[in-house]
Design a protein around this motif. Structure first.
Motif, short mmCIF file in Angstrom:
data_model
loop_
_atom_site.label_atom_id
_atom_site.label_comp_id
_atom_site.label_asym_id
_atom_site.label_seq_id
_atom_site.Cartn_x
_atom_site.Cartn_y
_atom_site.Cartn_z
N ARG A 65 55.44 9.48 18.40
CA ARG A 65 54.40 8.53 18.73
C ARG A 65 54.01 7.63 17.57
O ARG A 65 53.79 6.43 17.76
CB ARG A 65 53.15 9.30 19.20
N GLY A 335 45.60 9.92 22.57
CA GLY A 335 46.46 9.56 23.69
C GLY A 335 45.77 8.64 24.67
O GLY A 335 46.35 7.66 25.14
N MET A 408 56.03 10.40 28.42
CA MET A 408 54.68 10.79 28.81
C MET A 408 54.66 11.56 30.12
O MET A 408 54.01 12.61 30.23
CB MET A 408 53.79 9.54 28.92
N GLN A 489 50.25 13.44 24.05
CA GLN A 489 50.53 12.33 23.13
C GLN A 489 51.12 11.17 23.91
O GLN A 489 51.99 11.36 24.75
CB GLN A 489 51.52 12.76 22.04
N VAL A 490 50.62 9.97 23.65
CA VAL A 490 51.13 8.77 24.33
C VAL A 490 51.84 7.92 23.30
O VAL A 490 51.23 7.52 22.32
CB VAL A 490 49.97 7.98 24.98
#
Length: 490
Positions: A65, A335, A408, A489-490
């Protein structure tokens, strides 16, 4: 002056070779804490340091990320044509997570010991100017490039590979010529508190902004990144005190000087300091800045058309949804904020695209002025046609959806299988939107060739707006809560 940029926070770690395991562990912590940027200095002549590009490449494979950046790459020891390929390649491999910091080089004797040419200070600035032009020319798809400079040259070099996002060029600068170069050419400015105090930033900012205006640019095109060091605990002065004092000082820089990215260097307790920076300082800075921005009138861009107002309202509503969620971890909060920021950016760019196309259709703007305006948007790819801009915007949307499909969505389902129907609908939306993007790109390219096709292009853009905005709203409604709750987590 607040430039309105999204706030980002990161870490600046020393790449000490004898502490390689600790460097890797801290880099993993940066990712786990939800910080936005992981940066390393670049001193190839320093035998005690790991090579920066090797380290960044290694970390790209271990992270998912965080944005990776050399701050700043030593251009005299890294040929710009090769550096362009290196940065674009790493951006491909990391799925769009690279920014490129560049510097003219300061330690002249050390650079010369590694074979760098000895140049005067003025020649170093000239060489960096040429290097930026070389790098950008090899990032832009097109025919082979010829460039004849005093310090660098290209003789039919073919551009590529194509990076999945527009890599920003950040320049480290302090003195007049370098600040003027930054204002003319750079996407970001990277001073350090070790060499420029907050008070000194004021005059530097004015010089940079003036150079940008003289070059026909909006000073807001240059993101302000500040590498900082400090200590938590009792004390007075810049970044000496509790996290709240840090937050108030950094928020002041964001609101008064437009600084929007803060990258913290190591302290005595590096891991502990990073955690306090991520979990206490960063959220407090965002809170202070958001509160101040909320008191201001809507920005001019939001007043130009109804679609801009819709975009801004949607972004604020998504942010409100994040803020009203029950307490979540730092990773989950990061996120949520990342997804909101990406969606807000897509909405705002789409709103401006719709408005420009509408103005051309209504005869209120010429095609030439439309091209000029669209090239000021932050997702521009240095193309000079409306159709090519849309190709860049369409690619940005596609890359965002591809990352969601590949990373994602599987993470969401692994954490909560009951969200399968939501993910299935979002994935189906991605396929439908991909088809609309192709139609929009084709329609705008056709319009450039034949202005009688303007109605078809306008209709295509409106179809895109309908399906994309509905999709973004649904995704935020359904997934912001789970992302925070499940620490996605994005």
């Amino acid at each position: 002056m607040d430039l309105g940029h999204d706030l980002r926070f990161g870490a600046f770690l020393p790449p000490v070779a004898e502490q390689a395991d600790a460097v890797l562990a801290l880099s993993g912590l940066v990712e786990d804490l939800g910080l936005d940027v992981l940066a390393f200095q670049d001193h190839p002549y320093q035998p005690g340091f790991l090579d920066t590009w090797t380290l960044l490449s290694f970390l790209a494979a271990r992270t998912h990320r965080v944005t990776l950046a050399p701050v700043v790459a030593n251009v005299p020891l890294r040929p710009p044509a090769v550096l362009a390929r290196s940065a674009a390649s790493l951006d491909v491999l990391s799925h769009g997570r690279v920014e490129l910091g560049l510097g003219a080089g300061y330690f002249l004797d050390a650079m010369a010991s590694m074979g760098a040419p000895r140049r005067s200070a003025l020649e170093n600035v000239e060489a960096l100017d040429e290097a930026i032009r070389v790098v950008r020319s090899l990032w832009e798809p097109g025919p082979p490039v010829t460039f004849e400079g005093r310090h660098y040259r290209l003789d039919g070099a073919r551009p590529g590979p194509v990076a999945p996002h527009r890599i920003g060029i950040w320049v480290g600068s302090y003195k007049r010529r370098m600040l003027e170069l930054t204002g003319r050419l750079a996407d970001g400015w990277v001073p350090s508190s070790a060499y420029a105090s907050p008070d000194e930033l004021v005059g530097m900012t004015r010089r940079l902004d003036a150079a940008a205006v003289d070059a026909g640019r909006d000073p807001a095109d240059v993101r302000r990144i500040y590498v900082v060091q400090g200590s938590f605990g009792r004390g007075s002065g810049f970044l000496k005190g509790p996290p709240r004092a840090w937050a108030e000082q950094l928020a002041g820089l964001a609101l008064e000087l437009g600084t929007s990215t803060f990258v913290v260097g190591p302290g005595q307790d590096t891991a502990g300091d990073l955690q306090r920076f991520a979990e206490e300082v960063a959220p407090a800075v965002r809170e202070i800045v958001a509160a101040e921005r909320g008191r201001e009138e809507a920005p001019p861009a939001a007043q130009e058309g109804a679609s801009d107002a819709v975009a801004v309202t949607a972004a604020h509503e998504a942010q409100r949804m994040v803020e009203e969620e029950e307490p979540v971890s730092a990773v989950g909060r990061a996120g949520q904020q990342t997804l909101v920021a990406v969606h807000a950016h897509l909405r705002q760019e789409l709103a401006q695209l719709r408005d420009v196309v509408r103005q051309v259709a209504e005869g209120r703007r010429s095609a030439a002025s439309a091209r000029s305006h669209l090239n000021q948007l932050s997702m521009r790819q240095n193309y000079w046609t409306l159709g090519s801009f849309c190709a860049a915007y369409c690619r940005a949307v596609s890359v965002h959806h591809a990352i969601e499909d590949a990373r994602m969505f599987p993470d969401v389902l692994a954490a909560d299988a009951s969200l399968q129907p939501v993910v299935d609908k979002l994935s189906a939306d991605h396929e439908a939107i991909a088809g609309v993007l192709v139609d929009v790109d084709d329609a705008l390219v056709a319009m450039i060739r034949d202005e009688d096709r303007l109605d078809a292009a306008s209709a295509a853009v409106e179809r895109l707006a309908d399906v994309l905005l509905t999709h973004l709203d649904y995704e935020e409604e359904q997934l912001l809560g789970p992302i925070g709750r499940l620490s996605i987590q994005v």
